[in-house]
Design an enzyme around this catalytic site. Structure first.
Site, mmCIF file in Angstrom:
data_model
loop_
_atom_site.group_PDB
_atom_site.id
_atom_site.type_symbol
_atom_site.label_atom_id
_atom_site.label_comp_id
_atom_site.label_asym_id
_atom_site.label_seq_id
_atom_site.Cartn_x
_atom_site.Cartn_y
_atom_site.Cartn_z
ATOM 1 N N ASP A 142 0.802 -1.222 0.000
ATOM 2 C CA ASP A 142 0.000 0.000 0.000
ATOM 3 C C ASP A 142 0.840 1.279 0.000
ATOM 4 O O ASP A 142 2.008 1.268 0.385
ATOM 5 C CB ASP A 142 -0.874 0.040 1.264
ATOM 6 C CG ASP A 142 -2.046 -0.913 1.182
ATOM 7 O OD1 ASP A 142 -2.038 -1.796 0.294
ATOM 8 O OD2 ASP A 142 -2.956 -0.780 2.011
ATOM 9 N N ASP A 143 0.181 2.343 -0.387
ATOM 10 C CA ASP A 143 0.612 3.744 -0.207
ATOM 11 C C ASP A 143 1.678 4.215 -1.192
ATOM 12 O O ASP A 143 2.119 5.353 -1.112
ATOM 13 C CB ASP A 143 1.096 4.022 1.228
ATOM 14 C CG ASP A 143 0.005 3.809 2.273
ATOM 15 O OD1 ASP A 143 -1.136 3.493 1.875
ATOM 16 O OD2 ASP A 143 0.289 3.946 3.476
ATOM 17 N N HIS A 193 -6.210 3.196 -4.012
ATOM 18 C CA HIS A 193 -6.084 3.421 -2.562
ATOM 19 C C HIS A 193 -6.387 4.879 -2.222
ATOM 20 O O HIS A 193 -5.836 5.415 -1.277
ATOM 21 C CB HIS A 193 -4.680 3.008 -2.113
ATOM 22 C CG HIS A 193 -4.521 2.819 -0.631
ATOM 23 N ND1 HIS A 193 -5.443 2.150 0.141
ATOM 24 C CD2 HIS A 193 -3.534 3.209 0.224
ATOM 25 C CE1 HIS A 193 -5.037 2.136 1.401
ATOM 26 N NE2 HIS A 193 -3.888 2.782 1.485
ATOM 27 N N HIS A 197 -5.331 9.536 0.708
ATOM 28 C CA HIS A 197 -5.381 8.723 1.918
ATOM 29 C C HIS A 197 -6.236 9.277 3.065
ATOM 30 O O HIS A 197 -5.840 9.208 4.222
ATOM 31 C CB HIS A 197 -3.943 8.462 2.404
ATOM 32 C CG HIS A 197 -3.761 7.110 3.027
ATOM 33 N ND1 HIS A 197 -4.007 6.869 4.375
ATOM 34 C CD2 HIS A 197 -3.382 5.929 2.509
ATOM 35 C CE1 HIS A 197 -3.749 5.591 4.644
ATOM 36 N NE2 HIS A 197 -3.381 4.991 3.527
ATOM 37 N N TYR A 234 -6.932 2.848 5.824
ATOM 38 C CA TYR A 234 -7.191 2.408 7.212
ATOM 39 C C TYR A 234 -8.237 1.291 7.268
ATOM 40 O O TYR A 234 -8.742 0.972 8.340
ATOM 41 C CB TYR A 234 -7.656 3.581 8.094
ATOM 42 C CG TYR A 234 -6.827 4.832 7.906
ATOM 43 C CD1 TYR A 234 -5.540 4.908 8.437
ATOM 44 C CD2 TYR A 234 -7.305 5.916 7.179
ATOM 45 C CE1 TYR A 234 -4.757 6.041 8.253
ATOM 46 C CE2 TYR A 234 -6.534 7.047 6.975
ATOM 47 C CZ TYR A 234 -5.260 7.104 7.502
ATOM 48 O OH TYR A 234 -4.493 8.223 7.312
ATOM 49 N N HIS A 284 3.751 -2.134 3.184
ATOM 50 C CA HIS A 284 3.810 -0.794 2.575
ATOM 51 C C HIS A 284 5.131 -0.628 1.840
ATOM 52 O O HIS A 284 6.193 -0.830 2.443
ATOM 53 C CB HIS A 284 3.659 0.275 3.651
ATOM 54 C CG HIS A 284 2.325 0.224 4.343
ATOM 55 N ND1 HIS A 284 2.059 -0.659 5.362
ATOM 56 C CD2 HIS A 284 1.191 0.913 4.132
ATOM 57 C CE1 HIS A 284 0.802 -0.501 5.755
ATOM 58 N NE2 HIS A 284 0.241 0.440 5.028
HETATM 59 NI NI NI Z 1 -2.749 3.108 3.270
#
Ligand code: NI
Length: 334
Positions: A142-143, A193, A197, A234, A284
Site C-alpha cells: 500500500d501507499d 487506494h 489517503h 485504514y 507498505h
Molecule cells: Ni494506506
C-alpha cells in the site's frame, strides 16, 4: 361434419402453438434480464458495471476528465433491466445516450466466468472451481508508488517470480507514473487506494467519488488500465462508501504492522508468525525497512510450502462488487 370441424380446429390450434413456440425461441435472448443471468445477484450486476467501465477505458483513448466521469455513466442497477445480448464470444451491453458517444460495449466472455451463471455461458466459459496449490498467500503493498523503493521491490518480486497487488495513492501515481507503469509491465496488479489517503467514511458521497475517480484517472493515464479493486485507507469502509465506488474492497488478514515497527527483522518476524493458508498480507512499499523485509519473507514462506498468488487465484473466483475480501473463505458483503 361435426367431427371434421373439430379436427380442423385442433390442427389450426397446433399450428398456432407451433408459431408461438418458434417465436419464443427467437425472442429468448432479448427476454433475458440481469436477474436471470446472475441468479438475481446485485453483486454480480455491480461487477458487470465495473467490467463495462474497464472495457470502455481499455478500448478508447479517454481523457482524464472522461475517466473521472466514468463513475457517473448511467449503467444498469436493476435486475429487471435487459439492455444486453450474449453471443458465442461476447457480452454486449447497449448504452443509453451518453457524452462518450458510445452505443455499445462488448465484454469478452472469459471475463464473465463466475459472474454470469454457467447456464447462460458457452461451455468453454463456464466456471469450475480451479485447482490451486495447497498453501497460498497473496502479497499486497500500500501507499506507493515510491520513486526509489517501489522499483527496488519490483526487482525482488521478479527475482523470486512473485506477483503482488499494489494499492496506490493517486497523488503519488501522478508524480511517478513511470513507476506505476513498471508495476503493471512486470505483471502485477494496481488497485485504487484513494487520492490522498483520507478516511473515506468521513467524506460525503461526492468526496468519496472524487477521491476514487481522480485516482482511477491517474492510474489510467500512467498504465492505460482502470483499477478493478479498492482498498479503503485504514480499512475504513461502510456500505455507503462501498456503494459509491461500486467495486470489490480488498482488505487483509495479516497486518505486517511494518509502518509501526519501521524495523526489518520485526516486520519479518511478525509476518512469518501470523501468516496462514489463504492470507492476504498487508505491507507498505514506502518504508525502506519494509522493502528490505520482503526477500526473507518470500524465501521463508516458499520453504514452508506457500505459493504466492493473485487475489482472484486466492479467492478462486472473480472478486464481486460490494464484497469485502479478507482472505480465502473470508469475506462478507454488508
Ligand atoms: Ni494506506
Amino acid at each position: 361434419m361435426k367431427k371434421l370441424t373439430k379436427i380442423f380446429v385442433s390442427a389450426a390450434g397446433l399450428l398456432l402453438m407451433g408459431f408461438a413456440l418458434a417465436g419464443s425461441n427467437a425472442n429468448a435472448a432479448s427476454r433475458l434480464t440481469y436477474g436471470k443471468i446472475t441468479n438475481y445477484n446485485l453483486h454480480s450486476l455491480g461487477t458487470i458495471r465495473q467490467l463495462t467501465r474497464e472495457q470502455i477505458a481499455e478500448t478508447h483513448n479517454l481523457s482524464t476528465k472522461q475517466v473521472e466521469n466514468l463513475m457517473k455513466l448511467s449503467l444498469p442497477t436493476h435486475l429487471t433491466a435487459k439492455n444486453f445480448a450474449i453471443d458465442s464470444q461476447n457480452f454486449k451491453m447497449h448504452l443509453s445516450k451518453n457524452s462518450y458517444g458510445i452505443k455499445s460495449v462488448a465484454i469478452p466472455l472469459n471475463k464473465l466466468t463466475g459472474v454470469i451463471s454457467n447456464h447462460y455461458l458457452p461451455k468453454k466459459f463456464k466456471y469450475g472451481k480451479p485447482k490451486s496449490p495447497k498453501k497460498v498467500v497473496a502479497l499486497t503493498f500500500d501507499d506507493g508508488p515510491s520513486p526509489t523503493l517501489t522499483p527496488k521491490l519490483l526487482k525482488t518480486l521478479q527475482k523470486y517470480h512473485v506477483h503482488a497487488t499494489f494499492f496506490e495513492v493517486g497523488s503519488s501515481v501522478s508524480r511517478w507514473p513511470s513507476v506505476s507503469r513498471q508495476v503493471i509491465k512486470d505483471g502485477n496488479v494496481i488497485g485504487n487506494h484513494s487520492w490522498n489517503h483520507p478516511q473515506l467514511t468521513t467524506l460525503s458521497n461526492s468526496g468519496v467519488e472524487s477521491q476514487i475517480s481522480r485516482t482511477d484517472a491517474a492510474i489510467y493515464k500512467a498504465t492505460k488500465t482502470l483499477p478493478e479493486y479498492v482498498r479503503p485507507p485504514y480499512g475504513s469502509i461502510n456500505s455507503r462508501v462501498g456503494k459509491v465506488y461500486d467495486r470489490p474492497s480488498v482488505m487483509w488478514s495479516v497486518d505486517s504492522r511494518d509502518w509501526a515497527y519501521l524495523n526489518t527483522q520485526k516486520t519479518i518476524n511478525h509476518v512469518l508468525d501470523t501468516t496462514y493458508n489463504g492470507s492476504i498480507i498487508l505491507m507498505h512499499d514506502i518504508h525502506p525497512t519494509s522493502v528490505a523485509a520482503v526477500p526473507t519473507i518470500i524465501k521463508t514462506l516458499k520453504k514452508r510450502g506457500y505459493t504466492f498468488v493473485t487475489l482472484p487465484e486466492l479467492i478462486q473466483k472473480p472478486l464481486l462488487c460490494g464484497y469485502q475480501y479478507f482472505g480465502r473463505n473470508d469475506f462478507r458483503n454488508d
